[in-house]
Design a protein around this motif. Structure first.
Motif, PDB file in Angstrom:
ATOM      1  N   GLY A  32      36.826  47.526  37.519  1.00  0.00           N
ATOM      2  CA  GLY A  32      35.468  47.880  37.879  1.00  0.00           C
ATOM      3  C   GLY A  32      35.345  48.334  39.307  1.00  0.00           C
ATOM      4  O   GLY A  32      36.144  47.981  40.180  1.00  0.00           O
ATOM      5  N   GLN A  33      34.294  49.104  39.531  1.00  0.00           N
ATOM      6  CA  GLN A  33      34.044  49.678  40.847  1.00  0.00           C
ATOM      7  C   GLN A  33      33.744  48.616  41.894  1.00  0.00           C
ATOM      8  O   GLN A  33      34.087  48.773  43.059  1.00  0.00           O
ATOM      9  CB  GLN A  33      32.872  50.670  40.747  1.00  0.00           C
ATOM     10  CG  GLN A  33      32.643  51.493  41.997  1.00  0.00           C
ATOM     11  CD  GLN A  33      33.810  52.428  42.275  1.00  0.00           C
ATOM     12  OE1 GLN A  33      34.597  52.724  41.379  1.00  0.00           O
ATOM     13  NE2 GLN A  33      33.930  52.866  43.514  1.00  0.00           N
ATOM     14  N   VAL A  34      33.094  47.506  41.479  1.00  0.00           N
ATOM     15  CA  VAL A  34      32.739  46.446  42.431  1.00  0.00           C
ATOM     16  C   VAL A  34      33.979  45.856  43.069  1.00  0.00           C
ATOM     17  O   VAL A  34      34.044  45.638  44.285  1.00  0.00           O
ATOM     18  CB  VAL A  34      31.919  45.334  41.737  1.00  0.00           C
ATOM     19  CG1 VAL A  34      31.691  44.167  42.691  1.00  0.00           C
ATOM     20  CG2 VAL A  34      30.585  45.882  41.257  1.00  0.00           C
ATOM     21  N   THR A  35      34.997  45.600  42.263  1.00  0.00           N
ATOM     22  CA  THR A  35      36.239  45.033  42.792  1.00  0.00           C
ATOM     23  C   THR A  35      36.868  45.966  43.816  1.00  0.00           C
ATOM     24  O   THR A  35      37.333  45.539  44.883  1.00  0.00           O
ATOM     25  CB  THR A  35      37.234  44.771  41.653  1.00  0.00           C
ATOM     26  OG1 THR A  35      36.643  43.883  40.720  1.00  0.00           O
ATOM     27  CG2 THR A  35      38.521  44.160  42.185  1.00  0.00           C
ATOM     28  N   LYS A  36      36.865  47.255  43.514  1.00  0.00           N
ATOM     29  CA  LYS A  36      37.457  48.226  44.433  1.00  0.00           C
ATOM     30  C   LYS A  36      36.686  48.272  45.752  1.00  0.00           C
ATOM     31  O   LYS A  36      37.273  48.337  46.836  1.00  0.00           O
ATOM     32  CB  LYS A  36      37.479  49.604  43.785  1.00  0.00           C
ATOM     33  CG  LYS A  36      38.344  49.688  42.536  1.00  0.00           C
ATOM     34  CD  LYS A  36      38.267  51.061  41.899  1.00  0.00           C
ATOM     35  CE  LYS A  36      39.083  51.140  40.625  1.00  0.00           C
ATOM     36  NZ  LYS A  36      39.000  52.460  39.984  1.00  0.00           N
ATOM     37  N   ILE A  37      35.369  48.226  45.648  1.00  0.00           N
ATOM     38  CA  ILE A  37      34.545  48.261  46.861  1.00  0.00           C
ATOM     39  C   ILE A  37      34.815  47.039  47.731  1.00  0.00           C
ATOM     40  O   ILE A  37      34.951  47.137  48.950  1.00  0.00           O
ATOM     41  CB  ILE A  37      33.048  48.347  46.490  1.00  0.00           C
ATOM     42  CG1 ILE A  37      32.746  49.693  45.834  1.00  0.00           C
ATOM     43  CG2 ILE A  37      32.174  48.130  47.711  1.00  0.00           C
ATOM     44  CD1 ILE A  37      31.337  49.797  45.283  1.00  0.00           C
ATOM     45  N   ILE A  38      34.904  45.882  47.092  1.00  0.00           N
ATOM     46  CA  ILE A  38      35.172  44.640  47.844  1.00  0.00           C
ATOM     47  C   ILE A  38      36.520  44.724  48.555  1.00  0.00           C
ATOM     48  O   ILE A  38      36.642  44.427  49.742  1.00  0.00           O
ATOM     49  CB  ILE A  38      35.139  43.420  46.905  1.00  0.00           C
ATOM     50  CG1 ILE A  38      33.713  43.189  46.402  1.00  0.00           C
ATOM     51  CG2 ILE A  38      35.659  42.177  47.626  1.00  0.00           C
ATOM     52  CD1 ILE A  38      33.601  42.109  45.345  1.00  0.00           C
ATOM     53  N   LEU A  39      37.543  45.147  47.825  1.00  0.00           N
ATOM     54  CA  LEU A  39      38.884  45.213  48.407  1.00  0.00           C
ATOM     55  C   LEU A  39      38.956  46.230  49.545  1.00  0.00           C
ATOM     56  O   LEU A  39      39.723  46.061  50.489  1.00  0.00           O
ATOM     57  CB  LEU A  39      39.903  45.556  47.324  1.00  0.00           C
ATOM     58  CG  LEU A  39      40.170  44.435  46.311  1.00  0.00           C
ATOM     59  CD1 LEU A  39      41.004  44.956  45.146  1.00  0.00           C
ATOM     60  CD2 LEU A  39      40.861  43.258  46.980  1.00  0.00           C
ATOM     61  N   GLU A  40      38.174  47.275  49.443  1.00  0.00           N
ATOM     62  CA  GLU A  40      38.178  48.286  50.488  1.00  0.00           C
ATOM     63  C   GLU A  40      37.369  47.872  51.719  1.00  0.00           C
ATOM     64  O   GLU A  40      37.579  48.383  52.810  1.00  0.00           O
ATOM     65  CB  GLU A  40      37.630  49.608  49.945  1.00  0.00           C
ATOM     66  CG  GLU A  40      38.609  50.343  49.047  1.00  0.00           C
ATOM     67  CD  GLU A  40      39.840  50.803  49.798  1.00  0.00           C
ATOM     68  OE1 GLU A  40      39.838  51.895  50.385  1.00  0.00           O
ATOM     69  OE2 GLU A  40      40.830  50.028  49.837  1.00  0.00           O
ATOM     70  N   SER A  41      36.442  46.927  51.550  1.00  0.00           N
ATOM     71  CA  SER A  41      35.550  46.579  52.654  1.00  0.00           C
ATOM     72  C   SER A  41      36.016  45.369  53.458  1.00  0.00           C
ATOM     73  O   SER A  41      35.582  45.173  54.584  1.00  0.00           O
ATOM     74  CB  SER A  41      34.147  46.301  52.100  1.00  0.00           C
ATOM     75  OG  SER A  41      34.168  45.170  51.235  1.00  0.00           O
TER      76      SER A  41
END
Length: 455
Positions: free
Chosen positions: A10-19
């Motif tokens: 999911g996109q949420v996981t990617k956003i968290i890992l990138e932030s």
């Protein structure tokens, strides 16, 4: 962006890992990197495109890769590894201190896909640690506090003399350690150092303890027993808590110091004393003299050279130095390898006021040492009363804030002591004058109105 290897989709996981500010990467069973977040790129200065598909040791060139790889331990033991400290080398060859945690990477069915590792750049913390640890050591005493350096500066001369010394300071500030240091630096260093707690014994026992007794002096005196004064002959006798003695005993001690001789209980002849006397008290003896609780003549006799130890709350820049010393001792005693204190835990230690001073800090570190199962002491290992501190005070940035506050206070004290002569203040602080100017500007330090802020 390649994060498809993560079981959390999911996109949420990617956003968290990138932030997040911690570097995160994953590897497959062949140790090849399958994902690499933005923080990992920033810390290593290696792009995601360069890292993906390469062996992890080729990218990180870590000091841990060959001997204590957290991921390898995770695969071998099937358990996560937390807060392992080591170094990685960025693309420019710069060594970066990091804290590493590793865990197995599993899908929803529990199948192991590989491993995931997070790493935190500790460069700022390490720089600060080095700044805080650049203290001076005299004997077993370590400090970078200016108030302690004033003591260090005169300590060799104090040690070489034979004058009586009075050490004042709150409970737990290290008065006995200072007395031992004076003895170790003195010409008497090869002779005994004996400490007596005057507040722990009633007068009758204190007299026999210090002066000794002859056989038959009292009912249980079956044979002669030398006192601590005799045992410390040619050495140093440390009288702690001297303010707790009675005036009757003070009269007897005064005579010993004046005549430089003593008589054992039940004895008929005096013995010469060649013993240096160092006294200590956690109370203000001057006030006790004024109130009539302590003899003025004895006060003058023991107060030839006076050293006052500051409380730990006024020398917080010494906390990292003291913590390292305690950990080294506990590691040797218990045959363990606790490497240090994490940044949040150190921040909490820096913000506590220590009513029990250095002794309380030592007890806190011993408690944390026992409770810590890994190499790094974290907030959860500290006593509960420290753990209740608010989140904003355990923010990693507050560690630097505490250090800067201590440095600002030391600079202002040096300026005041030098009459705002910045050249002399810089010399006293052990820094170049231009560095002092820069730090004054940084902290907004100025001379008060009416004084001459001259170079």
């Amino acid at each position: 962006m390649d994060f498809e290897a993560f079981p959390l989709s999911g996109q949420v996981t990617k956003i968290i890992l990138e932030s997040i500010s911690d570097g995160v990467f994953t590897v497959d069973h062949e140790w090849k990197i399958t994902s690499f977040n933005r923080a990992a790129e920033k810390i290593t200065e290696i792009s995601r495109e360069e890292a993906l598909g390469r062996y992890c040791w080729e990218v990180f060139r870590s000091t841990m890769c060959e001997t204590r790889c957290p991921l390898q331990a995770t695969f071998a033991q099937g358990t996560s590894q937390d807060n392992i400290q080591g170094e990685i080398i960025d693309r420019n060859g710069r060594r970066i201190p990091v804290s590493v945690s590793a865990a197995l990477l599993q899908d929803e069915a529990g199948q192991i896909l590989g491993g995931v590792e997070t790493f935190r750049d500790l460069s700022d913390v390490e720089t600060l640690r080095q700044e805080l640890h650049s203290g001076t050591q005299v004997g077993e005493l370590v400090s970078k506090s200016r108030s302690m350096h004033s003591i260090f500066k005169i300590l060799p001369r104090v040690a070489q003399s034979d004058s009586t010394v009075l050490i004042l300071g709150e409970t737990g500030t290290g008065k006995e350690l200072l007395a031992k240091t004076i003895h170790q630096l003195s010409p008497r260093r090869d002779k005994p150092f004996i400490a007596v707690n005057c507040g722990a014994l009633p007068d009758s026992l204190l007299e026999s303890e210090l002066f000794g007794y002859k056989a038959g002096a009292f009912t249980d005196a079956k044979k002669d027993k030398p006192g601590q004064i005799a045992l410390a002959q040619d050495g140093t006798l440390f009288l702690d808590e001297i303010a707790e003695t009675s005036q009757a005993f003070q009269v007897k001690l005064l005579r010993v110091l004046q005549e430089r001789e003593f008589t054992p209980l039940g004895g008929t002849s005096a013995r010469k004393m060649n013993t240096r006397i160092i006294s200590a008290s956690n109370r203000d003896l001057s006030s006790l003299v004024h109130s009539g609780e302590f003899r003025q003549d004895l006060f003058y006799r023991i107060n030839v050279l006076k050293l006052t130890l500051p409380p730990l709350r006024e020398r917080k820049e010494d906390i990292p130095l003291l913590v390292d010393g305690f950990l080294q001792r506990f590691n040797a005693l218990y045959n363990r390898r606790v490497a240090g204190v994490g940044e949040q835990a150190l921040s909490m230690l820096m913000h506590y006021d220590y009513p029990g001073n250095i002794r309380e800090l030592e007890n806190i570190i011993e408690c944390a040492f026992v409770l810590c199962p890994s190499e790094i002491i974290e907030p959860e290992h500290l006593p509960e009363h420290l753990g209740k501190m608010s989140l904003h005070r355990t923010d990693p940035r507050s560690l630097r804030s505490a250090a800067q506050e201590a440095e600002s206070r030391a600079i202002m004290q040096a300026l005041e002591d030098s009459g705002y002569n910045r050249t002399r203040a810089a010399r006293a602080l052990g820094m170049h004058k231009s560095t002092l100017y820069r730090k004054m500007a940084k902290y907004g330090l100025q001379a008060p109105k009416g004084s001459k802020d001259h170079p």
